[in-house]
Design a protein around this motif. Structure first.
Motif, short mmCIF file in Angstrom:
data_model
loop_
_atom_site.label_atom_id
_atom_site.label_comp_id
_atom_site.label_asym_id
_atom_site.label_seq_id
_atom_site.Cartn_x
_atom_site.Cartn_y
_atom_site.Cartn_z
N VAL A 15 18.31 40.44 85.65
CA VAL A 15 19.14 40.75 86.82
C VAL A 15 18.80 42.14 87.36
N GLY B 295 24.19 52.50 90.97
CA GLY B 295 25.33 51.58 90.96
C GLY B 295 24.96 50.23 90.37
N VAL B 296 23.76 49.76 90.71
CA VAL B 296 23.27 48.47 90.20
C VAL B 296 23.14 48.53 88.67
N LEU C 225 28.22 44.38 82.74
CA LEU C 225 28.23 42.93 82.49
C LEU C 225 28.39 42.63 81.00
N VAL D 165 26.62 48.24 87.21
CA VAL D 165 27.14 46.86 87.22
C VAL D 165 26.48 46.04 86.12
N VAL D 166 25.15 46.15 86.02
CA VAL D 166 24.41 45.37 85.02
C VAL D 166 24.83 45.78 83.61
#
Lengths: 314, 293
Positions: A286, A18-19, A26, A22-23
């Protein structure tokens, strides 16, 4: 215990996926074409085409994400729009500076929080306890970067004892590093210390009310021995995990302090990437920090379950 | 029902009246509200009135907080910037509350795959250090007041979703909810009439504590130049602009920072008092902040 570890591991892998999503997304949120935005006035067609191809932006979205995750798994986080260097190399170069700052801050925090937290719990209701609680409230309300500015004002401006900013590598000049790290680590450490003081206090208070502590006191043991042998050993289990979580959050959370003190860590790198619109570096930093944060949280949970077997079977 | 809105409100007000730190916190917040609304009229000078002959003047009767590197009155800028902090705090926590409560209600009420999908999404957002995610969001959307509000709102959404879901899971097993289900009341009616009033207490506490965190985050974002853009004043930005002069002009570092500190402290004092009365099981400010930098 093994089932608990496997379950937490699986959860972490799902969250990590999931991370990455998201990244990855972006970059899609950037209004317009991110490569064109990043190149700005330095735009020329050849560089533009090369960067788009190298970044995989000419592929369909799903293919881009699959390729992003695939590359990330092999440690390839893309290349910088600005320098053309691999992002992983850039992030890893900055990591020691951030780590040295975060570890120093946590050590300084423990130096204050451990005695203060334990004493305020043992002497609950005393003047010291009240002072510790005021200190905690102060620490959670004060911005660490303001503490940094006040530190510069006092220790660099008025007293002239420490340099106002800058960085020297620990491996090159330990004394120079120490003089540069004290102000930023002190500013961050003060906030961390206030958080840890509360935790240590409430953890020790909780154990102090346990039956076995009363038994130890009833059989005539000196209170110092009761605290050191019976209370601290159990009270410090949750504290160990909180210290580790604090360290993890500092690795990704000292952006402002790194900017204020010109400390060349991952936070400063993130800030520079934002200023330069170097999106792959921003994404890489990030993702790296979030993955590290997740990994440290996983280790903390496993460590906690190991130290306190009741957790693993809950 | 202990969670009835009137009862919750009464207990909240009583908590604020009988706790001296909370009384002080409330007084600061009321003062801040007045300054936030009337800051421009209270300010002795215009926020962008440049005076090249009066740069970096120390505090005096003419300029109580001194002047900055462009000769602007620091007191006027501190007063006007209060509005920005309050606006960002309130709107961003409003966004987090609205989205988080909706997600938490859906996850807790319907459970199953809805719960799994929504809460795993919240876990993902929780996996980022707060400021890092906020910086990344503002960086791609472009700096400004609105994007700062959205970014801070997004990063504080998971905490509201978790608090709401936990409350719903416990309330849905209560007899009065099961009775409402058995007489055929609709989901929307049960949630509105029975569930929401009973989870109001932890949400009020979380809102108050989140306002403190949101104002700290706004200050950090504006320090990095990612909040409201110059020449409009923001406390964080004032600290950033003044940092290079701070050893010769201490007032540039002291006053905007003290304003942030007092505001955050006031919200924390009120939040702690509310928690002690409304929801003692909830984490303290320090505990909540342990992993939420």
């Amino acid at each position: 215990m093994t089932r608990f570890v496997l379950r937490r591991l699986l959860q972490s892998v799902v969250v990590l996926l999931g991370v990455t999503l998201v990244v990855f997304l972006l970059l899609q949120l950037v209004p317009g074409d991110p490569v064109r935005v990043a190149l700005g006035t330095r735009f020329d067609q050849q560089t533009y085409d090369a960067l788009r191809e190298r970044s995989g932006l000419d592929q369909p979205l799903v293919a881009q994400y699959a390729s992003y995750v695939g590359h990330a798994l092999t440690g390839d986080l893309g290349v910088s729009f600005r320098s053309g260097q691999p992002v992983t190399t850039i992030v890893l170069e900055r990591l020691p500076a951030t780590l040295s700052l975060a570890v120093t801050a946590v050590l300084l925090a423990l130096l204050v929080a451990f005695p203060l937290g334990v004493l305020s719990a043992v002497r609950s209701g005393s003047a010291l306890d009240h002072a510790a609680r005021v200190f905690s409230q102060f620490g959670v309300s004060v911005p660490d970067f303001w503490m940094g500015i006040m530190g510069i004002l006092l220790f660099a401006g008025v007293l002239g004892w420490l340099p106002p900013s800058g960085y020297v590598a620990l491996t090159e000049d330990p004394a120079g590093w120490a003089s540069h790290v004290l102000l930023p680590a002190g500013a961050v450490g003060l906030v961390t210390a206030s958080i840890l003081t509360r935790f240590i206090r409430s953890s020790v208070l909780e154990v102090l009310s346990e039956d076995y502590v009363r038994t130890a006191e009833a059989k005539g043991l000196r209170s110092r021995i009761v605290v050191v042998r019976h209370v601290l050993r159990n009270a410090l289990i949750p504290v160990v995990t909180v210290v580790a979580v604090q360290l993890a959050s500092l690795i990704g959370g000292v952006i402002v302090i790194e900017v204020l003190f010109a400390w060349p860590g991952v936070g400063r790198l993130t800030y520079d990437a934002v200023q330069a619109r170097d999106y792959p570096v921003l994404q890489g930093a990030v993702l790296f920090v979030a993955a590290l944060f997740l990994l440290m949280n996983l280790l903390v949970d496993v460590l906690y379950a190991r130290l306190d077997p009741r957790i693993g079977v809950r | 029902m202990s969670g009835h809105p009137d009862g919750t409100l009464r207990r909240a007000l009583s908590a604020l009246r009988h706790d001296p730190p909370a009384v002080a916190g409330t007084a600061v917040l009321l003062l801040l509200l007045v300054v936030g609304v009337a800051g421009r009229w209270l300010a002795p000078d215009g926020v962008n009135d440049v005076d090249v002959d009066g740069i970096l003047r120390p505090p005096s009767l003419d300029h109580l907080f001194g002047t900055d590197e462009l000769g602007r009155d620091v007191l006027s800028r501190v007063l006007v910037a209060a509005r920005v902090s309050l606006e960002v705090g309130l709107v961003s926590v409003g966004i987090a509350l609205l989205v988080g409560v909706t997600v938490g209600l859906l996850a807790g009420w319907y459970r199953g795959w809805v719960d799994n999908v929504l809460m795993r999404g919240m876990d993902v957002l929780f996996a980022f250090p707060v400021l890092l995610l906020a910086v990344a969001i503002v960086a791609v959307l472009g700096p400004g007041l609105l994007t700062a509000m959205v970014a801070i709102g997004v990063v504080y959404t998971p905490i509201f979703a978790r608090v709401t879901r936990a409350g719903v899971l416990s309330v849905r097993e209560q007899v009065f909810v099961r009775a409402a289900v058995s007489i055929g009341a609709s989901d929307a009616r049960i949630i509105r009439r029975h569930v929401l009033p009973n989870i109001a207490a932890p949400l009020i506490v979380q809102t108050s504590l989140s306002l403190a965190f949101a104002i700290l985050s706004e200050a950090a974002l504006s320090f990095l130049g990612l909040g409201i853009q110059p020449p409009d004043p923001a406390w964080g930005r004032m600290l950033y602009d003044g940092r290079g002069f701070v050893t010769e002009a201490w007032w540039l570092g002291v006053f905007p920072g003290a304003a942030i500190f007092l505001t955050v402290l006031a919200f924390n004092l009120v939040g702690d008092a509310l928690r002690d009365v409304l929801d003692p099981r909830q984490l303290t400010v320090g505990e909540a902040r342990r992993s939420r930098r």
